[in-house]
Design a protein around this motif. Sequence first.
Motif, short mmCIF file in Angstrom:
data_model
loop_
_atom_site.label_atom_id
_atom_site.label_comp_id
_atom_site.label_asym_id
_atom_site.label_seq_id
_atom_site.Cartn_x
_atom_site.Cartn_y
_atom_site.Cartn_z
N MET A 1 1.01 -0.99 0.10
CA MET A 1 -0.01 0.11 0.05
C MET A 1 0.86 1.23 0.08
O MET A 1 1.88 1.34 0.71
N LEU A 4 0.19 7.00 3.38
CA LEU A 4 -0.68 7.79 3.50
C LEU A 4 -0.15 9.47 3.64
O LEU A 4 0.71 9.62 4.20
N ASP A 28 -9.65 8.57 0.35
CA ASP A 28 -8.60 7.42 0.28
C ASP A 28 -7.14 8.09 0.10
O ASP A 28 -6.85 8.83 -0.56
N GLY A 29 -6.14 7.64 0.94
CA GLY A 29 -4.82 7.73 0.98
C GLY A 29 -4.50 8.91 1.69
O GLY A 29 -3.45 9.49 1.71
N THR A 31 -4.84 11.32 5.47
CA THR A 31 -5.19 11.36 6.78
C THR A 31 -4.99 12.72 7.44
O THR A 31 -4.12 13.41 7.12
N ARG A 117 -3.04 15.41 -3.34
CA ARG A 117 -2.42 14.22 -3.71
C ARG A 117 -0.91 14.65 -4.66
O ARG A 117 -0.05 14.18 -4.36
#
Length: 211
Positions: A1, A4, A28-29, A31, A117
Amino acid sequence: MSRLISVAAVDDHPIVLRGLADVIEGLDGLTLLATATSIAELLSGPGRTADVVLLDLDLGDGSEAPDNIRQLTGIGASVIVFSALGDPEAVRGAMRAGAGGFVTKTDDVGELATAIRAAGAGNGWVSPQLAFMLLTDEAPDRPTLSLKELEALRLYATGMPLKTVARKMAVSPETAKQYIERVRVKYRKAGRHADTKIDLYKRAKEDGLLD
């Protein structure tokens, strides 16, 4: 994975922070480490270790956005400006102060997630609408580039050697070099140095010229 991406948010409106927290926690991804109403509050808690900080452009506490951005980038955070303001001057000012991206509060959640991201991966992000606005802006310190000069800049600034730029543009290496030199000259005349490849990347990023 994959790792994060840790995120913190700074805004002087608690209701905005609550909304951001709910959004980030659902992606997702990502935090969420912390939210704060000021830079001082962020730096005094766990948010100071965040990979990416979402920063309101106008905190209303007398602080200046460029100073806030430089303070955050100085501790190693990537900064995404998250603001109601989306005018070219505000975007340019934030990007030139070191922000890794600019998203308006009217953009959708998908664009915010993409910006976070991208910043977490060390890349810049400006929403397509803002990028078009910057591209068509006629600020006095923003040089006007021809289509060929713009193409050469985009290819060269993102890491391609001149020979590859020439091949992509279907021109000779000497012609590609001339395009890049013209870009350098135009930026110098506009009062913004662009002597190295890194300089060119920064100028192109600041002006929203990179795809």
